[in-house]
Design a protein around this motif. Sequence first.
Motif, PDB file in Angstrom:
ATOM      1  N   ARG A 148       0.820  -1.221   0.000  1.00 40.00           N
ATOM      2  CA  ARG A 148       0.000   0.000   0.000  1.00 40.00           C
ATOM      3  C   ARG A 148       0.852   1.270   0.000  1.00 40.00           C
ATOM      4  O   ARG A 148       0.404   2.315  -0.470  1.00 40.00           O
ATOM      5  CB  ARG A 148      -0.947   0.002   1.202  1.00 40.00           C
ATOM      6  CG  ARG A 148      -2.028  -1.052   1.112  1.00 40.00           C
ATOM      7  CD  ARG A 148      -3.033  -0.960   2.251  1.00 40.00           C
ATOM      8  NE  ARG A 148      -4.084  -1.946   2.071  1.00 40.00           N
ATOM      9  CZ  ARG A 148      -5.174  -1.754   1.320  1.00 40.00           C
ATOM     10  NH1 ARG A 148      -5.335  -0.592   0.690  1.00 40.00           N
ATOM     11  NH2 ARG A 148      -6.087  -2.702   1.196  1.00 40.00           N
ATOM     12  N   THR A 149       2.036   1.199   0.526  1.00 41.44           N
ATOM     13  CA  THR A 149       2.866   2.398   0.666  1.00 41.44           C
ATOM     14  C   THR A 149       4.266   2.234   0.080  1.00 41.44           C
ATOM     15  O   THR A 149       5.065   3.165   0.142  1.00 41.44           O
ATOM     16  CB  THR A 149       3.003   2.770   2.152  1.00 41.44           C
ATOM     17  OG1 THR A 149       3.617   1.666   2.851  1.00 41.44           O
ATOM     18  CG2 THR A 149       1.645   3.067   2.778  1.00 41.44           C
TER      19      THR A 149
ATOM     20  N   HIS B  82      -4.040  -5.878  -6.576  1.00 46.62           N
ATOM     21  CA  HIS B  82      -3.754  -5.045  -5.409  1.00 46.62           C
ATOM     22  C   HIS B  82      -3.297  -3.643  -5.789  1.00 46.62           C
ATOM     23  O   HIS B  82      -3.544  -2.684  -5.066  1.00 46.62           O
ATOM     24  CB  HIS B  82      -2.688  -5.724  -4.544  1.00 46.62           C
ATOM     25  CG  HIS B  82      -3.070  -7.110  -4.141  1.00 46.62           C
ATOM     26  ND1 HIS B  82      -2.778  -8.223  -4.920  1.00 46.62           N
ATOM     27  CD2 HIS B  82      -3.764  -7.579  -3.078  1.00 46.62           C
ATOM     28  CE1 HIS B  82      -3.254  -9.315  -4.334  1.00 46.62           C
ATOM     29  NE2 HIS B  82      -3.854  -8.955  -3.221  1.00 46.62           N
ATOM     30  N   GLN B  83      -2.617  -3.546  -6.911  1.00 45.52           N
ATOM     31  CA  GLN B  83      -2.132  -2.271  -7.425  1.00 45.52           C
ATOM     32  C   GLN B  83      -2.390  -2.214  -8.930  1.00 45.52           C
ATOM     33  O   GLN B  83      -2.463  -3.256  -9.597  1.00 45.52           O
ATOM     34  CB  GLN B  83      -0.622  -2.119  -7.226  1.00 45.52           C
ATOM     35  CG  GLN B  83      -0.102  -2.090  -5.825  1.00 45.52           C
ATOM     36  CD  GLN B  83       1.412  -1.923  -5.829  1.00 45.52           C
ATOM     37  OE1 GLN B  83       2.118  -2.383  -6.726  1.00 45.52           O
ATOM     38  NE2 GLN B  83       1.933  -1.257  -4.822  1.00 45.52           N
TER      39      GLN B  83
ATOM     40  N   ALA C 293      -8.123   0.316  -2.556  1.00 48.20           N
ATOM     41  CA  ALA C 293      -6.770   0.137  -3.089  1.00 48.20           C
ATOM     42  C   ALA C 293      -5.970   1.419  -2.924  1.00 48.20           C
ATOM     43  O   ALA C 293      -6.528   2.513  -2.829  1.00 48.20           O
ATOM     44  CB  ALA C 293      -6.839  -0.236  -4.563  1.00 48.20           C
ATOM     45  N   PRO C 294      -4.648   1.310  -2.915  1.00 46.39           N
ATOM     46  CA  PRO C 294      -3.821   2.519  -2.924  1.00 46.39           C
ATOM     47  C   PRO C 294      -3.724   3.088  -4.326  1.00 46.39           C
ATOM     48  O   PRO C 294      -3.820   2.362  -5.321  1.00 46.39           O
ATOM     49  CB  PRO C 294      -2.451   2.002  -2.463  1.00 46.39           C
ATOM     50  CG  PRO C 294      -2.409   0.605  -3.015  1.00 46.39           C
ATOM     51  CD  PRO C 294      -3.819   0.079  -2.901  1.00 46.39           C
TER      52      PRO C 294
ATOM     53  N   THR D  65      -1.284   4.155  -7.108  1.00 44.51           N
ATOM     54  CA  THR D  65       0.059   3.658  -7.404  1.00 44.51           C
ATOM     55  C   THR D  65       0.657   4.536  -8.491  1.00 44.51           C
ATOM     56  O   THR D  65       0.276   4.453  -9.650  1.00 44.51           O
ATOM     57  CB  THR D  65       0.016   2.181  -7.838  1.00 44.51           C
ATOM     58  OG1 THR D  65      -0.626   1.416  -6.815  1.00 44.51           O
ATOM     59  CG2 THR D  65       1.409   1.633  -8.062  1.00 44.51           C
TER      60      THR D  65
ATOM     61  N   GLY E 255       0.092   6.581  -0.939  1.00 44.78           N
ATOM     62  CA  GLY E 255       0.020   5.417  -1.797  1.00 44.78           C
ATOM     63  C   GLY E 255       1.396   4.842  -2.069  1.00 44.78           C
ATOM     64  O   GLY E 255       2.367   5.091  -1.349  1.00 44.78           O
ATOM     65  N   SER E 256       1.484   4.057  -3.136  1.00 43.48           N
ATOM     66  CA  SER E 256       2.727   3.400  -3.535  1.00 43.48           C
ATOM     67  C   SER E 256       3.292   4.100  -4.763  1.00 43.48           C
ATOM     68  O   SER E 256       2.566   4.784  -5.490  1.00 43.48           O
ATOM     69  CB  SER E 256       2.453   1.927  -3.842  1.00 43.48           C
ATOM     70  OG  SER E 256       3.607   1.249  -4.283  1.00 43.48           O
TER      71      SER E 256
ATOM     72  N   SER F 268       1.278   6.568   3.812  1.00 45.96           N
ATOM     73  CA  SER F 268       0.012   6.251   4.483  1.00 45.96           C
ATOM     74  C   SER F 268      -0.701   7.509   4.964  1.00 45.96           C
ATOM     75  O   SER F 268      -1.623   7.438   5.775  1.00 45.96           O
ATOM     76  CB  SER F 268       0.257   5.317   5.666  1.00 45.96           C
ATOM     77  OG  SER F 268       1.182   5.881   6.582  1.00 45.96           O
TER      78      SER F 268
END
Length: 564
Positions: free
Chosen positions: A23-24, A303-304, A336-337, A339, A395-396, A498
């Motif tokens: 996530r990060t 996930h991303q 979701a993050p 990205t 996010g990532s 985050s």
Amino acid sequence: MTSPSTATLHPIGRSTPGTEWWRTAVIYQIYPRSFADSNGDGLGDLPGITAHLDDLAALGVDALWLSPFYPSPQKDAGYDVADYCDVDPLFGTLADFDVLQAEAHARGIRVIVDLVPNHSSDRHAWFQRALAAEPGSAERARYLFRDGKGDGGQLPPNNWESVFGGPAWTRTTNADGTLGQWYLHLFDTSQPDFDWANPEVQEEFRRILRFWLDRGVDGFRVDVAHGLVKTDGLPDHLPAVDGDSMGGDSDDVPYWGQDGVHEIYRDWNRVLAEYAGDRALCAEAWLPTVDRTALWVRPDEMHQAFNFPYLQTEWDAAHLREVISESLRAFPAVGAPATWVLSNHDVVRHTSRLALTAENPQGHGIGPDSPGQPIPEVGLARARAATAVMLSLPGSAYLFQGEELGLPEVIDLPGDARQDPTWFRTDGERYGRDGCRVPIPWQADAPAYGFSPSGATWLPQPAEWATLARDVQEADEDSTLWLYRTLLATRRAYALGSGDLEWLEGFGTDVLALRNGPVTVIANTGDAPVALPAALESATLLIASTPFAGTAVPADTTVWLLAG
């Protein structure tokens, strides 16, 4: 290189939902053939990556994404896979991969591998059996073979075009020398598309996922994740002239973004859930909006997903604010993050791209005759500032090897050195992606600038690499390398990945101003300095992407401030 303990990084159980590493994370893409060559053959390899893990740990990244290293004829630099469960001897062995992964994990760095499910190489055992089999056979049903149109089937089944230029169909020749069926390849002729309606294909990729998960990989970057499923009947379709080759500017393309792909990734999600350690799937999905992209990362799917609408946004405060706002609405809405990404192996490096003054559709590349040539100084300033914005966002984020050195696109590659299929399939009309793939420099005074002990390189390096080599930048705290290190360390120290973004008002139209936790970020995308408001004049300067006197933010500059 020092070798710390190779104890596994994976926890026994999973993280609390919402705190998973992906996530990060800041994830560093390695294009193996261009990273580091350990044996002098001019191609980077897995031992070369292992030898530089301390450099990546010092940079401060959380994970590595390795572009394909599988057995391959290398018609498309490894994205034409002949065996999904081994290592090409060009890059080493499975034992070399295991050492690399263990050493990365020992440094707290996770490892993601590339997976190419849309197509295989034409040298894959399945496709060779398909060519030898009859029309209608089980062997051919794993791919998209079709009869041609017209008298004797001399015309392709439809009018689809390859991403690399030219038709997306190639006709086979039967054992008796007569012409046979056609097969679909959205990319090069050597990359036949799988038929994902076939349960055999689905089961084979479950096996491949488990092979690498059993070896301990932390996840997969999924190539052409918006492909795989084609509209029933394969209806005719022509892309827009000079449009995005991967469909990122188009809706309703019969081979991009079909609803059927989502069930494939729900199935893969269930496979990953069998394993401890928060394994992740990241989608390469070129789609026209962030809302469409967010469909790939719903809770039971991937996930991303790479934020290509963000990557394709020009250096403009209003447009950046819009895409960032939309991203931070759309991705968290599905759990979701966001990205973020600015460069990869398929696009013009953002050190050059952000200074282009003419349209440059994705995949076309730039060469010496391309219009709108970038001004190097402008491109570097904008790239440093854009990265400082990206790494301040929740996010990532993904980095592409060499961007931490400020490497520009290599524009003046000679035609006889280019290797991208796009260059050949368009008869040189499109330069393709070689310019972002040139082997990176490590040492200014070494052969091949430290890339290879022999001085050999699969693509020629420019003389400019001597001034951008890592050892030169190590000695200069104003270098792009030190900027990246400082950005990553400060991002981690203040948990910006985050955090929560708050837009700040009252600045001019050329300014992007935000706050993430205690950090205030001011980015000037205009061509004149912008004075800081009185409330920020006494703030502590954490980072400036260009020299900053403390009262006005220069053009093409981003600063991070800590209010008192």
